[in-house]
Design an enzyme around this catalytic site. Sequence first.
Site, PDB file in Angstrom:
ATOM      1  N   ASP A  51       5.370  -3.419  11.171  1.00  0.00           N
ATOM      2  CA  ASP A  51       4.771  -3.835  12.092  1.00  0.00           C
ATOM      3  C   ASP A  51       4.868  -3.037  12.963  1.00  0.00           C
ATOM      4  O   ASP A  51       5.777  -2.776  13.751  1.00  0.00           O
ATOM      5  CB  ASP A  51       4.411  -5.152  12.763  1.00  0.00           C
ATOM      6  CG  ASP A  51       3.201  -5.315  13.358  1.00  0.00           C
ATOM      7  OD1 ASP A  51       2.740  -4.644  13.583  1.00  0.00           O
ATOM      8  OD2 ASP A  51       2.846  -6.737  13.846  1.00  0.00           O
ATOM      9  N   GLY A  78     -11.762  -0.007  10.165  1.00  0.00           N
ATOM     10  CA  GLY A  78     -13.101  -1.146   9.316  1.00  0.00           C
ATOM     11  C   GLY A  78     -14.016  -0.390   9.336  1.00  0.00           C
ATOM     12  O   GLY A  78     -14.404   0.791  10.319  1.00  0.00           O
ATOM     13  N   TYR A 151     -13.186   0.735  19.378  1.00  0.00           N
ATOM     14  CA  TYR A 151     -12.934   1.325  18.525  1.00  0.00           C
ATOM     15  C   TYR A 151     -12.557   2.620  19.165  1.00  0.00           C
ATOM     16  O   TYR A 151     -11.732   3.508  19.333  1.00  0.00           O
ATOM     17  CB  TYR A 151     -13.125   0.961  16.907  1.00  0.00           C
ATOM     18  CG  TYR A 151     -12.246   2.345  16.091  1.00  0.00           C
ATOM     19  CD1 TYR A 151     -11.211   1.821  15.659  1.00  0.00           C
ATOM     20  CD2 TYR A 151     -13.138   3.435  15.793  1.00  0.00           C
ATOM     21  CE1 TYR A 151     -10.506   3.006  14.010  1.00  0.00           C
ATOM     22  CE2 TYR A 151     -13.238   3.732  14.679  1.00  0.00           C
ATOM     23  CZ  TYR A 151     -11.902   4.299  14.179  1.00  0.00           C
ATOM     24  OH  TYR A 151     -11.400   5.314  13.923  1.00  0.00           O
ATOM     25  N   ASN A 180     -15.757  10.196   8.712  1.00  0.00           N
ATOM     26  CA  ASN A 180     -16.498   9.148   7.922  1.00  0.00           C
ATOM     27  C   ASN A 180     -15.870   9.898   6.342  1.00  0.00           C
ATOM     28  O   ASN A 180     -16.045  10.526   5.507  1.00  0.00           O
ATOM     29  CB  ASN A 180     -18.290   9.012   7.088  1.00  0.00           C
ATOM     30  CG  ASN A 180     -18.677   8.996   8.279  1.00  0.00           C
ATOM     31  OD1 ASN A 180     -18.089   7.477   8.671  1.00  0.00           O
ATOM     32  ND2 ASN A 180     -19.863   8.754   9.004  1.00  0.00           N
ATOM     33  N   GLU A 193     -14.777  -1.538   3.708  1.00  0.00           N
ATOM     34  CA  GLU A 193     -15.628  -0.612   3.127  1.00  0.00           C
ATOM     35  C   GLU A 193     -16.686   0.375   4.130  1.00  0.00           C
ATOM     36  O   GLU A 193     -17.334  -0.292   4.818  1.00  0.00           O
ATOM     37  CB  GLU A 193     -16.216  -0.903   1.510  1.00  0.00           C
ATOM     38  CG  GLU A 193     -17.766  -1.770   2.268  1.00  0.00           C
ATOM     39  CD  GLU A 193     -16.613  -3.524   1.922  1.00  0.00           C
ATOM     40  OE1 GLU A 193     -15.954  -3.623   2.473  1.00  0.00           O
ATOM     41  OE2 GLU A 193     -17.786  -4.370   1.130  1.00  0.00           O
TER      42      GLU A 193
HETATM   43  P1  NAD Z   1      -6.793   2.757   6.398  1.00  0.00           P
HETATM   44  O1  NAD Z   1      -7.480   1.272   6.902  1.00  0.00           O
HETATM   45  O2  NAD Z   1      -7.157   2.290   4.957  1.00  0.00           O
HETATM   46  O3  NAD Z   1      -5.675   2.275   6.652  1.00  0.00           O
HETATM   47  C1  NAD Z   1      -5.097   1.808   8.049  1.00  0.00           C
HETATM   48  C2  NAD Z   1      -3.186   1.567   8.251  1.00  0.00           C
HETATM   49  O4  NAD Z   1      -2.958   0.654   9.102  1.00  0.00           O
HETATM   50  C3  NAD Z   1      -3.613   0.221   6.738  1.00  0.00           C
HETATM   51  O5  NAD Z   1      -3.375   0.223   5.864  1.00  0.00           O
HETATM   52  C4  NAD Z   1      -3.559  -0.799   7.742  1.00  0.00           C
HETATM   53  O6  NAD Z   1      -2.173  -1.885   7.093  1.00  0.00           O
HETATM   54  C5  NAD Z   1      -2.519  -0.319   8.768  1.00  0.00           C
HETATM   55  N1  NAD Z   1      -2.088  -0.647   9.528  1.00  0.00           N
HETATM   56  C6  NAD Z   1      -2.801  -1.486  11.060  1.00  0.00           C
HETATM   57  N2  NAD Z   1      -2.290  -2.355  11.646  1.00  0.00           N
HETATM   58  C7  NAD Z   1      -0.379  -1.655  11.420  1.00  0.00           C
HETATM   59  C8  NAD Z   1       0.264  -2.393  11.940  1.00  0.00           C
HETATM   60  N3  NAD Z   1       0.558  -2.839  13.082  1.00  0.00           N
HETATM   61  N4  NAD Z   1       1.953  -1.180  11.600  1.00  0.00           N
HETATM   62  C9  NAD Z   1       1.118  -0.554  10.103  1.00  0.00           C
HETATM   63  N5  NAD Z   1       0.848  -0.933   9.730  1.00  0.00           N
HETATM   64  C10 NAD Z   1      -0.433  -1.089  10.647  1.00  0.00           C
HETATM   65  O7  NAD Z   1      -7.575   3.693   6.985  1.00  0.00           O
HETATM   66  P2  NAD Z   1      -8.537   5.071   6.810  1.00  0.00           P
HETATM   67  O8  NAD Z   1      -9.429   4.902   6.687  1.00  0.00           O
HETATM   68  O9  NAD Z   1      -7.301   5.072   5.695  1.00  0.00           O
HETATM   69  O10 NAD Z   1      -8.503   5.986   8.361  1.00  0.00           O
HETATM   70  C11 NAD Z   1      -6.632   6.473   8.887  1.00  0.00           C
HETATM   71  C12 NAD Z   1      -7.030   6.829   9.743  1.00  0.00           C
HETATM   72  O11 NAD Z   1      -8.460   7.255   9.925  1.00  0.00           O
HETATM   73  C13 NAD Z   1      -6.951   5.640  11.207  1.00  0.00           C
HETATM   74  O12 NAD Z   1      -6.148   5.684  12.247  1.00  0.00           O
HETATM   75  C14 NAD Z   1      -8.392   5.826  11.417  1.00  0.00           C
HETATM   76  O13 NAD Z   1      -9.247   4.983  12.560  1.00  0.00           O
HETATM   77  C15 NAD Z   1      -8.652   7.095  11.116  1.00  0.00           C
HETATM   78  N6  NAD Z   1     -10.246   7.325  10.800  1.00  0.00           N
HETATM   79  C16 NAD Z   1     -10.118   7.285   9.874  1.00  0.00           C
HETATM   80  C17 NAD Z   1     -11.875   7.419   8.953  1.00  0.00           C
HETATM   81  C18 NAD Z   1     -12.320   7.216   7.458  1.00  0.00           C
HETATM   82  O14 NAD Z   1     -13.842   7.702   7.787  1.00  0.00           O
HETATM   83  N7  NAD Z   1     -11.903   6.862   7.040  1.00  0.00           N
HETATM   84  C19 NAD Z   1     -12.381   7.559  10.389  1.00  0.00           C
HETATM   85  C20 NAD Z   1     -12.638   8.342  11.645  1.00  0.00           C
HETATM   86  C21 NAD Z   1     -10.781   8.145  11.468  1.00  0.00           C
END
Ligand code: NAD
Length: 318
Positions: A51, A78, A151, A180, A193
């Site tokens: 964590d 999310g 966020y 996205n 999702e």
């Molecule tokens: P995701 O939710 O699939 O992955 C984030 C991971 O962080 C999760 O597996 C979660 O368990 C882990 N996590 C959360 N809290 C934690 C903690 N306290 N300790 C350890 N792990 C922890 O999201 P993603 O889509 O893979 O996004 C990855 C990054 O990219 C994030 O920072 C997100 O904000 C950023 N982002 C994603 C998108 C997108 O379209 N997917 C868009 C903009 C920004």
Amino acid sequence: MKKTALVCGAGGFIGNHLVTRLVHEGFDVTGVDLVYPEYNKTDAHTFCIGDLRSQAACDALFINKHYDEVYQLAADMGGAGYIFTGVHDADIIHNSALINLNIIERCVQTGVGKVFFSSSACVYNLNNQLEPDNPRCDEASAIPAYPDSDYGWEKLFSERLYLAYNRNYDIPIAIARFHNIFGPRGAWNNGKEKAPAAICRKIAEPTDHIEIWGDGKQTRSFLYIDECLDGVRKLMDSDFMEPVNIGSDEMISIDDLAKMVMNIAGIEKEIKHIDGPLGVRGRSSDNELIYKKLGWKPALKLYDGMVILYKWVEQEIK
Ligand code: NAD
């Protein structure tokens, strides 16, 4: 000697794919997350369940270790159903801010070669995204700030945190504002999702209609995961340290995205518009800066990426 990388959030959608990419590139990869990846076995050489809000857990990860590169993707996040309802705001800010405070501090203490931070298009000013057709998302327009969600505010705060550490402690950084990102092995049915996977699921499931939040005219752009990782790796290999968009500029309305998926699936369904959390009216990546600085722009058409995602979601449902 192999280069070493730490991927924070390695159990999540992008982190899991990034681990695979880095391993293929020859890095010795350590991953950390609260959970293991949901849809496949991780490719990380070492995977720690931890964590990152906990200082002790972070210390354990960094002690007696040297990482050439740290990729900080862990966040409490999310899709619209998670970040735009307001009910998770305190947790989102608290959890993600703590993670970023802990990680950047340890990166400096242990002399990490370079740290990557995944920011978001959600930092952009709500007032520049009021119409579906002409959103303004060039990097400079994030200030003056008025993100549409807490966020987004946390991402903006953390961008400034990494920039300040870079300024005051000389640690090399890279900051990408993702727009996205989509593809296989991401959330598709657990409440976190995003539109592409949710729409694929709704069309693949045996129903005669699908529900879309809002009037369906809201626009977005979507970037396929492999393209995102190309951008991330190019950014890390460059010396550009300001926040930069990594996204697609192929803008589409959510109704048209649903129609695209129906076309891919060979299935016709009625679209019913219902109330739901929406986010901004229009958004698309402005890729001028990243093209100018890194010569990068996405190559894959949205349709081709959605074909891959649809097949994967269809398989998951079976
Ligand atoms: P995701 O939710 O699939 O992955 C984030 C991971 O962080 C999760 O597996 C979660 O368990 C882990 N996590 C959360 N809290 C934690 C903690 N306290 N300790 C350890 N792990 C922890 O999201 P993603 O889509 O893979 O996004 C990855 C990054 O990219 C994030 O920072 C997100 O904000 C950023 N982002 C994603 C998108 C997108 O379209 N997917 C868009 C903009 C920004």
